[in-house]
Structure formats: structure tokens, C-alpha cells
Design a protein around this motif. Structure first.
Motif, PDB file in Angstrom:
ATOM      1  N   THR A 106       0.826  -1.207   0.000  1.00 56.95           N
ATOM      2  CA  THR A 106       0.000   0.000   0.000  1.00 56.95           C
ATOM      3  C   THR A 106       0.861   1.259   0.000  1.00 56.95           C
ATOM      4  O   THR A 106       0.604   2.209  -0.746  1.00 56.95           O
ATOM      5  CB  THR A 106      -0.920   0.011   1.233  1.00 56.95           C
ATOM      6  OG1 THR A 106      -1.771  -1.138   1.188  1.00 56.95           O
ATOM      7  CG2 THR A 106      -1.776   1.263   1.260  1.00 56.95           C
ATOM      8  N   GLU A 110       1.339   4.052  -3.321  1.00 58.40           N
ATOM      9  CA  GLU A 110       1.090   5.493  -3.266  1.00 58.40           C
ATOM     10  C   GLU A 110       2.308   6.283  -3.719  1.00 58.40           C
ATOM     11  O   GLU A 110       2.189   7.335  -4.354  1.00 58.40           O
ATOM     12  CB  GLU A 110       0.717   5.894  -1.836  1.00 58.40           C
ATOM     13  CG  GLU A 110      -0.611   5.298  -1.358  1.00 58.40           C
ATOM     14  CD  GLU A 110      -0.895   5.598   0.096  1.00 58.40           C
ATOM     15  OE1 GLU A 110      -0.009   6.212   0.740  1.00 58.40           O
ATOM     16  OE2 GLU A 110      -1.969   5.239   0.586  1.00 58.40           O
ATOM     17  N   THR A 113       3.107   6.200  -7.999  1.00 62.76           N
ATOM     18  CA  THR A 113       2.146   6.612  -9.019  1.00 62.76           C
ATOM     19  C   THR A 113       2.605   7.887  -9.712  1.00 62.76           C
ATOM     20  O   THR A 113       2.987   8.860  -9.063  1.00 62.76           O
ATOM     21  CB  THR A 113       0.761   6.847  -8.379  1.00 62.76           C
ATOM     22  OG1 THR A 113       0.342   5.653  -7.713  1.00 62.76           O
ATOM     23  CG2 THR A 113      -0.262   7.220  -9.439  1.00 62.76           C
TER      24      THR A 113
END
Length: 322
Positions: A106, A110, A113
Motif C-alpha cells: 500500500t 502510493e 504513481t
């Protein structure tokens, strides 16, 4: 420890509770039936030893809770409880060595990207590097290192390789392959303007002494990149975020990109190629070291893996000698 919060459909609640009951690293379990609204279901909460989180998450996910309900995991800073001490003691391994894969995936997703914010930070960092080269200012170069966001995609690429997550690796590669050229083109345009204004001259760049380390590629370039990549990944998996600042300052990825742009605009192609080589060495070294850290750390929160087996053997030997 980590705090586990599960919204479970009523038909899977008993199975989920059974999963939690079987794990010795789980404590402080609470259940409130029918309290969840969206999605509807039962609310289960518990504290879990970090080193046992992967197995629990795997079993809960297999029940389909992620599809019909929700699972959230958050770090717990302070726990005052004998039950939590017992849970941590009975869980195999050490919490500092445990890699919680879902948490890491996770976080790196983030950071990897390609978006406007990533491009903005990378562009600002390259511009700062160009200014640092033009003014022969190590302080400005350090500022560019800290601002640069490139470690996020590099770490994500390493995670993608280890987890065989082609989408994460591809997303990270796209962020780097698009981000650096865009930042360098913007820096190129700004550099041309500065040269027209007389702020940057060939004589000025040739006389730099304090920042010439940027384009001087040597064996220690790779050594520093490897050490920085290892330290950076260790800081991510152990949640030691303060160590990341040192990682940013130690690598010359963004400064090398900025130096390459300025050297190219002034026709100093030799220096430009050396700077590009420095950039490539640093990027490759960080990815290699970050990958090795993930491969050789204890796996899945237990003590699988070479280092985990060695740690278990060492503890058993010490306990026998007492």
C-alpha cells in the motif's frame, strides 16, 4: 503492535473469529455484531503482533472479507497491557524484522504513481540541482537531494520484483521513465533562459569544485547507492522514516540529472555522459540493494529466510548457554 479492524459479513464472522483465536499473537479482541452500516456486517477489532500479521491477513482475505467487507491495519504506538506483551512474546520472530507485505504494498503503491505532484517535486528537485551546479553550492545540491521523490518508485519497483507484482513494477518504471525526462526537459528550458541572461556560463561550470563529485563516477558511486538502497528499504519496512532523510542526502540521482542538463546545454558532452552514468549507477544500485533487503529479511512475519533461520538458531544457542 498493529490494530486490526475488520468489517465482516455476518456469514463469515464466526470463521474470522476462529482465525483470530488460533493465532497466539492476537489479543484485545472485540466483536460487535450488526453494528457496521456501509458495508453492512459485524465489527471485529483486535491488536496483533507485527510479526504475525501476514498470516492473519492471508486467512482473512481468503474468506472473501475484502470483497464483501473491509480490513484495515494501523500501527499502534503505545500499548499498556500484559496481554500484548504475551502476544508479542509468543509470536515467532522479532517485530522489527517483520515485513507486513500488505502494508508495504500500500505504501509503495502510493509513492510510485505518476501524477502531477510527483512530477512537480521531481522537476523542482532538478531545478534546484541545476542552480546548485551553476552556483557551485553543495547546500543547494543537498536541498535537491532531499526534495527529490525518486526513492518511492525505486522502492516500489524492488517490491514489485520480489512479490512478482508486474503491475506495481510497471507503474514504478513508468513513473521514473516519464518523470525524469519531463523534469530534465523543464530544467533544460530554464537553463537556456538562464544562459541567455548570463547567469550560467561555460567558465563558471568548468570551475566548479564543490559539486564536481556529481559526475565523477567511481566504485564508491555504486557502494553508496547500494548502502542507500539498503538503508532506505530497511527504513520503510521498519517504519523508521527519519532514516529516509539520510538516504535522500546520500545519493546523487537528481543532482546527476541536473548536471547532465547544464553540461549538455554548454556543449560539455563528456561531463553530460558522466552525469548520466552516475544517474544510472545510483538508480540501479538502489533497486538492487532494496531487492536484496526484501529477499534476505525474514519472510511473512515468521522466521523463514536465511537471516530469520540464523536468528532463530542464534537465540536457541544463547538460551542453551544460560
Amino acid at each position: 503492535m498493529l490494530h486490526l479492524r475488520v468489517i465482516s459479513p455476518a456469514e463469515t464472522t464466526d470463521q474470522a473469529m476462529a482465525v483470530l483465536a488460533e493465532d497466539p499473537g492476537i489479543t484485545h479482541v472485540t466483536l460487535a455484531r450488526g453494528i457496521a452500516v456501509a458495508p453492512s456486517g459485524d465489527l471485529i477489532q483486535a491488536d496483533i503482533a507485527r510479526e504475525g500479521a501476514n498470516d492473519v491477513l492471508e486467512h482473512l482475505t481468503a474468506l472473501g472479507i475484502c470483497r464483501d467487507g473491509a480490513i484495515t491495519l494501523t500501527p499502534v504506538e503505545t500499548v499498556l497491557s500484559e496481554a500484548s506483551k504475551t502476544a508479542a512474546k509468543e509470536s515467532p520472530g522479532d517485530p522489527s524484522d517483520a515485513v507486513v507485505w500488505e502494508e508495504l504494498l500500500t505504501q509503495t503503491h502510493e509513492e510510485s504513481t505518476l501524477n502531477v505532484t510527483f512530477l512537480a517535486f521531481l522537476t523542482i528537485a532538478c531545478l534546484l540541482a541545476a542552480v546548485g551546479v551553476a552556483t557551485d553550492s553543495p547546500v543547494t545540491i543537498v536541498g535537491a537531494m532531499v526534495v527529490g521523490p525518486e526513492f518511492g518508485p525505486l522502492a516500489a519497483f524492488a517490491v514489485g520484483l520480489v512479490r512478482r507484482d508486474s503491475r506495481l513494477a510497471r507503474r514504478s518504471a513508468i513513473a521514473l521513465l516519464v518523470g525524469f525526462p519531463v523534469a530534465m526537459v523543464v530544467t533544460l528550458l530554464a537553463t537556456l533562459v538562464w544562459e541567455k541572461l548570463g547567469w550560467i556560463t561555460l567558465a563558471g561550470v568548468e570551475s566548479v569544485r564543490n559539486v564536481d563529485f556529481i559526475y565523477k563516477v567511481g566504485p564508491f558511486s555504486l557502494v553508496v547507492a547500494l548502502l542507500a538502497g539498503a538503508a532506505g528499504m530497511l527504513s520503510l519496512v521498519s517504519e523508521k522514516s527519519a532514516a529516509l532523510v539520510g538516504v535522500f542526502i546520500s545519493v546523487t540521482t537528481v543532482p546527476a540529472a541536473g548536471f547532465a542538463v547544464i553540461a549538455a546545454t554548454l556543449g560539455q558532452w563528456h561531463i553530460a555522459f558522466l552525469s548520466a552514468g552516475q544517474l544510472a549507477v545510483n538508480l540501479a544500485g538502489i533497486v538492487i540493494a532494496a531487492t536484496l533487503v526484501l529477499v534476505f529479511r525474514p519472510g511473512a512475519g515468521s522466521e523463514r529466510g536465511p537471516i530469520g533461520r540464523f536468528a532463530r538458531w542464534l537465540r536457541s544457542r544463547l538460551s542453551r548457554n544460560r
